[in-house]
Scaffold this motif. Structure first.
Motif, short mmCIF file in Angstrom:
data_model
loop_
_atom_site.label_atom_id
_atom_site.label_comp_id
_atom_site.label_asym_id
_atom_site.label_seq_id
_atom_site.Cartn_x
_atom_site.Cartn_y
_atom_site.Cartn_z
N VAL A 163 -26.92 -29.20 10.95
CA VAL A 163 -25.99 -29.46 12.04
C VAL A 163 -26.05 -28.29 13.01
N SER A 164 -26.12 -28.58 14.29
CA SER A 164 -26.19 -27.49 15.26
C SER A 164 -24.80 -26.94 15.53
N LYS A 165 -24.79 -25.70 16.05
CA LYS A 165 -23.50 -25.06 16.36
C LYS A 165 -22.70 -25.91 17.34
N ASN A 166 -23.39 -26.46 18.33
CA ASN A 166 -22.70 -27.26 19.35
C ASN A 166 -22.02 -28.47 18.72
N GLU A 167 -22.75 -29.10 17.83
CA GLU A 167 -22.20 -30.29 17.19
C GLU A 167 -20.94 -29.93 16.39
N VAL A 168 -21.04 -28.83 15.63
CA VAL A 168 -19.88 -28.39 14.83
C VAL A 168 -18.70 -28.05 15.73
N SER A 169 -18.98 -27.31 16.80
CA SER A 169 -17.90 -26.95 17.73
C SER A 169 -17.22 -28.19 18.27
N ALA A 170 -18.04 -29.15 18.64
CA ALA A 170 -17.48 -30.39 19.21
C ALA A 170 -16.54 -31.05 18.22
N ILE A 171 -16.93 -31.06 16.95
CA ILE A 171 -16.11 -31.72 15.93
C ILE A 171 -14.85 -30.91 15.64
N LEU A 172 -15.03 -29.61 15.45
CA LEU A 172 -13.89 -28.79 15.01
C LEU A 172 -12.92 -28.48 16.14
N PHE A 173 -13.47 -28.24 17.34
CA PHE A 173 -12.60 -27.77 18.40
C PHE A 173 -12.49 -28.73 19.57
N THR B 131 -17.52 -17.83 -0.74
CA THR B 131 -18.38 -18.38 -1.78
C THR B 131 -19.30 -17.33 -2.39
N GLU B 132 -19.52 -16.23 -1.69
CA GLU B 132 -20.37 -15.17 -2.24
C GLU B 132 -19.77 -14.61 -3.52
N MET B 133 -18.46 -14.51 -3.56
CA MET B 133 -17.77 -13.97 -4.74
C MET B 133 -18.01 -14.84 -5.97
N LEU B 134 -18.32 -16.10 -5.73
CA LEU B 134 -18.55 -17.02 -6.83
C LEU B 134 -20.03 -17.03 -7.21
N HIS B 135 -20.82 -16.26 -6.50
CA HIS B 135 -22.28 -16.24 -6.73
C HIS B 135 -22.88 -17.62 -6.53
N VAL B 136 -22.39 -18.35 -5.51
CA VAL B 136 -22.93 -19.68 -5.21
C VAL B 136 -23.36 -19.69 -3.74
N ASP B 137 -24.53 -20.26 -3.47
CA ASP B 137 -24.96 -20.43 -2.08
C ASP B 137 -24.56 -21.81 -1.60
N LEU B 138 -23.43 -21.89 -0.92
CA LEU B 138 -22.93 -23.20 -0.53
C LEU B 138 -23.67 -23.78 0.68
N ILE B 139 -24.12 -22.90 1.56
CA ILE B 139 -24.79 -23.41 2.76
C ILE B 139 -26.17 -22.80 2.95
N ARG B 140 -26.98 -23.53 3.75
CA ARG B 140 -28.28 -23.00 4.18
C ARG B 140 -28.18 -22.84 5.69
N THR B 141 -28.71 -21.74 6.18
CA THR B 141 -28.64 -21.57 7.63
C THR B 141 -29.99 -21.19 8.20
N ARG B 142 -30.22 -21.60 9.45
CA ARG B 142 -31.29 -21.00 10.24
C ARG B 142 -30.73 -20.91 11.65
N LYS B 143 -31.44 -20.23 12.51
CA LYS B 143 -30.87 -19.87 13.81
C LYS B 143 -30.29 -21.09 14.54
N GLY B 144 -28.97 -21.05 14.70
CA GLY B 144 -28.31 -22.10 15.46
C GLY B 144 -27.95 -23.33 14.65
N TYR B 145 -28.36 -23.36 13.35
CA TYR B 145 -28.10 -24.55 12.53
C TYR B 145 -27.51 -24.16 11.17
N VAL B 146 -26.78 -25.10 10.63
CA VAL B 146 -26.23 -24.88 9.30
C VAL B 146 -26.21 -26.21 8.54
N ALA B 147 -26.39 -26.12 7.22
CA ALA B 147 -26.35 -27.35 6.40
C ALA B 147 -25.75 -27.03 5.06
#
Lengths: 256, 162
Positions: free
Chosen positions: A167-177, A197-213
């Motif tokens: 999901v792109s940052k723009n898309e997320v912004s549009a939904i959340l804000f 989530t780092e404290m739980l030692h779990v990688d909840l998301i994957r990211t690359r520049k401008g995107y998150v999943a």
């Protein structure tokens, strides 16, 4: 992931113990200490599932360390190690899971691990649990996950809804804000998500520049189980999907 | 009858305790671990262990008079094994100015053991043990001191005229 603490103030023996534990539990995270002072501090801080403790360490008492560890995790499996058995009674008072005599072989470690008093977390317990049918809820090992911002939870919900697609940052912004001018705020939410989530030692998301999943492997989700054809999950659907978020109505329509 | 059984049970416990089983098993565990990593060193360890155990078995339960030089050899075997445990944390200095006399077997070794327990064992950085002996005016003084808790054990005896 199983977490194991190894403690012995003789570094030759500590090394040997670590190697044996590694052989018996190859996927486990191993914390080790040959420094009694650090060990005392660690025991109040780090929840572990199994602890191999030398009962007779120079500057600190194995039984004290065990008690601290039990406060941090009441379901911890304490396995005492000793050269000679005069402390057996103390160990029993502690509700330990086992008692090993030195020299400790790999077999002895294996037997101790196979007969632990409290069951070890299996891989399912290590996943974040997500509930979509009804209100959206997120928890880990039975406790609800608390983010700093409410919007972070909504962000996770949206990523879950997108089923692992980027999901792109723009898309997320549009939904959340409902507009797309919240770059700084979005960064805060992302940081909040990672920190929590780092404290739980779990990688909840994957990211690359401008995107998150969302990382689907990190979660157990009733919606995903339902999509996989799980009947028990289908039973859980009572006409509600992420009820607190209006943007979720689109997916809800698809579920009918 | 019961009194006799209690007495012999106590005696047995005492003798076993004198053997320092904890120390023996810890040493064996270390040597066992070394078998894989450094077999030559492990062999050396078994030799040291055997020498130490032999001396203990020969001496426990009776007052045996030995040459101070032999007591020193035993102390060296013992410290070799303790070094497996403590590594660099255990440092030893010798200042032997007199050695032609006799002592009770294990008497000085026990001082060294106490010095480790009271000092070296209590410090994460360890410390130094100093073993010294000297003769003055027909008197022999043997000292064992450590620099962590600062304890010092001293034995004084009259040099026998031969």
């Amino acid at each position: 992931m199983i977490r194991v603490l190894c403690a012995d103030d003789e570094s030759i023996l500590l090394n040997e113990l670590e190697e044996n534990v590694r052989a018996v539990l190859p996927g486990a995270e191993i914390l080790s200490s040959d420094d009694s002072a650090k060990l005392l501090e660690m025991s109040c801080r780090e929840p572990v599932d199994i602890a191999f403790l030398d009962i007779n360490m120079g500057t600190v008492d194995g039984v004290t360390v065990a008690k601290n560890l039990q406060k941090t995790n009441p379901k911890i499996n304490i396995i005492f190690c000793t050269g000679y058995s005069e402390y057996a009674l103390d160990a029993l008072n502690i509700n330990c899971s086992g008692y090993l005599m030195k020299p400790i072989s790999e077999d002895a470690v294996r037997k101790a691990v196979d007969t632990v008093r409290y069951s070890l977390p299996d891989s399912e317990d290590d996943k974040i649990k997500v509930r979509c049918f009804g209100n959206f809820d997120i928890s880990y090992r039975g406790k609800p996950l608390k983010f700093k911002y409410n919007k972070t939870k909504e962000l996770v919900a949206y990523l879950i809804d997108r089923k692992g697609a980027e999901v792109s940052k723009n898309e997320v912004s549009a939904i959340l804000f409902e507009d797309d001018e919240h770059d700084a705020y979005l960064s805060k939410l992302r940081k909040d998500l990672i920190d929590t989530t780092e404290m739980l030692h779990v990688d909840l998301i994957r990211t690359r520049k401008g995107y998150v999943a969302i990382n689907r492997d990190a979660v157990t989700c009733d919606y995903y189980d339902y999509l996989d054809g799980d009947e028990a999950a289908a039973d859980k659907f009572r006409g509600e999907y992420m009820a607190q978020y209006s943007w979720a109505e689109e997916t809800l329509a698809e579920l009918y | 009858m019961k009194e006799e059984n209690d007495k012999s049970a106590n005696l047995r416990e005492e003798m076993i305790s004198e053997l320092r089983p904890h120390f023996l098993f810890n040493s064996l565990a270390c040597i066992s671990a070394l078998c894989r990593k450094d077999p030559a060193f492990a062999r050396e360890g078994i030799g040291e262990f055997a020498s130490h155990l032999r001396y203990e078995l020969d001496s426990l339960g009776r007052e045996r008079s030995v040459a101070f030089k032999d007591e020193l050899k035993e102390i060296e075997h013992y410290l070799w094994l303790e070094k497996l445990n403590y590594g660099d944390r255990l440092r030893v200095e010798y200042d032997i100015k007199a050695d032609c006399f006799e002592v009770t077997a294990l008497s000085i070794q026990r001082y060294v053991e106490a010095a480790i327990k009271q000092g070296i064992a209590k410090s994460p950085t360890g410390g130094t043990i100093r073993i010294s002996s000297c003769e003055k005016n027909g008197e022999i003084t043997i000292s064992v001191e450590e620099d962590v808790a600062g304890t010092k054990a001293t034995a004084v005896m009259l040099k026998e005229r031969k």
